[in-house]
Design a protein around this motif. Structure first.
Motif, PDB file in Angstrom:
ATOM      1  N   LEU A 117      -6.047   3.563   1.720  1.00 53.62           N
ATOM      2  CA  LEU A 117      -5.938   3.151   0.321  1.00 53.62           C
ATOM      3  C   LEU A 117      -6.818   4.009  -0.573  1.00 53.62           C
ATOM      4  N   HIS A 143      -1.218  -1.677   7.427  1.00 53.62           N
ATOM      5  CA  HIS A 143      -1.800  -2.653   6.509  1.00 53.62           C
ATOM      6  C   HIS A 143      -1.181  -4.026   6.735  1.00 53.62           C
ATOM      7  N   ASN A 185      -3.654  -0.816  -5.615  1.00 52.12           N
ATOM      8  CA  ASN A 185      -3.585   0.580  -6.077  1.00 52.12           C
ATOM      9  C   ASN A 185      -3.939   0.669  -7.559  1.00 52.12           C
ATOM     10  N   LEU A 216       0.815  -1.209   0.000  1.00 50.90           N
ATOM     11  CA  LEU A 216       0.000   0.000   0.000  1.00 50.90           C
ATOM     12  C   LEU A 216       0.850   1.261   0.000  1.00 50.90           C
ATOM     13  N   HIS A 218      -4.557  -9.503   0.772  1.00 48.25           N
ATOM     14  CA  HIS A 218      -4.578  -8.339   1.669  1.00 48.25           C
ATOM     15  C   HIS A 218      -5.556  -8.574   2.807  1.00 48.25           C
TER      16      HIS A 218
END
Length: 304
Positions: free
Chosen positions: A229, A44, A174, A10, A219
């Motif tokens: 994010l 994260h 992303n 991230l 994730h």
């Protein structure tokens, strides 16, 4: 075949610590020991020892719920319990009408109430079997095999985009969020549902928690890391709510019992169904007092 990630996917920070080492696939029982790490910079949590992306498909082929026959006892119980329980669904009247896109649509069931409200519904999934089922289930809908970059989808814009338990499977989140921009308009609502890593169940069950699901879950989000994010990519949160998934609790119990050699719930469907029935309402109620095992958060573009 495997790769080790030494920077946070991230925020790219190298300040990470291992939180679960040599963790196994307790759901589908594929061989391999995986590793989960946490970023000290943005909090994260992610799979840091994982299959190379081009090989991840094989971990969905056998035993994964979209490719296996469902427990008919649990399917029956879900229909009964959901009849008496008011499930949380978006208030469609708030959005008028337009086009809605369900990414990772599966059998298309999420889109059924939108059709009733005269929306144009679209679904996309990489699983061709799921798409064929959705087309039979909702012939009024538009369903395509592929992703949001598919030609049938990329040329359209949507007022509402649903990502239900999709984001945790994406390698480059992303890039994925950026790919939503061309199919969004300035007021598009993006609804994201993901397992909540820092829930009570995760702390109780540890490596056996169903929400970890290595190596398919790349994730593991908290509300903080999910907001970071989305804010990084130009979105702001407009709504958040708890999502209680009782089957996640049942599967976590099953993982513990089987790994310890006590009992295999997967071989006793009626016992597993009974446990699901017994925990359903207590689990739903507990989500009002504790962090639930899943969360649903909605975002829109930040115009400030």
């Amino acid at each position: 075949m495997f790769e080790t990630i030494s920077n946070c996917p991230l925020c790219d920070s190298g300040e990470i610590i291992i939180v679960h080492n040599d963790i196994q696939d307790y759901l589908c029982h594929y061989s391999g020991n995986f590793q989960i790490s946490e970023c000290l910079e943005c909090d994260h949590v992610f799979l840091s020892k994982r299959p190379v992306e081009k090989y991840i498909g094989k971990y969905y082929e056998q035993g994964y719920y979209t490719h296996s026959k469902p427990n008919q006892y649990i399917v029956f119980l879900k229909k009964i319990l959901q009849y008496f329980h008011i499930t949380s669904k978006p208030s469609l009247d708030l959005f008028g009408n337009g086009k809605v896109l369900d990414v990772g649509c599966g059998n298309g069931s999420f889109l059924l109430p939108w059709i009733d409200k005269k929306w144009e519904v679209y679904g996309v999934d990489i699983d061709n079997k799921a798409i064929n089922f959705a087309r039979k289930n909702l012939p009024e809908g538009n369903f395509y095999t592929g992703d949001i970059t598919s030609s049938h989808i990329s040329s359209l814009t949507f007022s509402y985009i649903n990502l239900s338990h999709v984001l945790e499977h994406i390698y480059d989140v992303n890039r994925f969020i950026v790919a939503l921009l061309p199919v969004s308009n300035p007021d598009t609502t993006i609804q994201i549902s993901v397992p909540r890593y820092n829930c009570l169940e995760s702390r109780v069950f540890g490596k056996y928690w169903r929400g970890l699901e290595p190596p398919r879950h790349i994730h593991h989000f908290t509300i903080v890391s999910l907001i970071k994010l989305m804010e990084k990519n130009g979105y702001k949160m407009i709504m958040r709510k708890n999502q209680s998934l009782p089957m996640c609790f049942v599967e976590s119990v099953s993982h513990v019992l089987k790994d310890k050699g006590y009992f295999d719930l997967d071989r006793h469907h009626r016992i597993k169904s009974t446990l699901y029935f017994l925990v359903y309402f207590p689990h739903k109620i507990s989500s009002y007092f504790f962090k639930s095992n899943s969360m649903t958060v909605s975002f829109q573009k930040n115009h400030d």
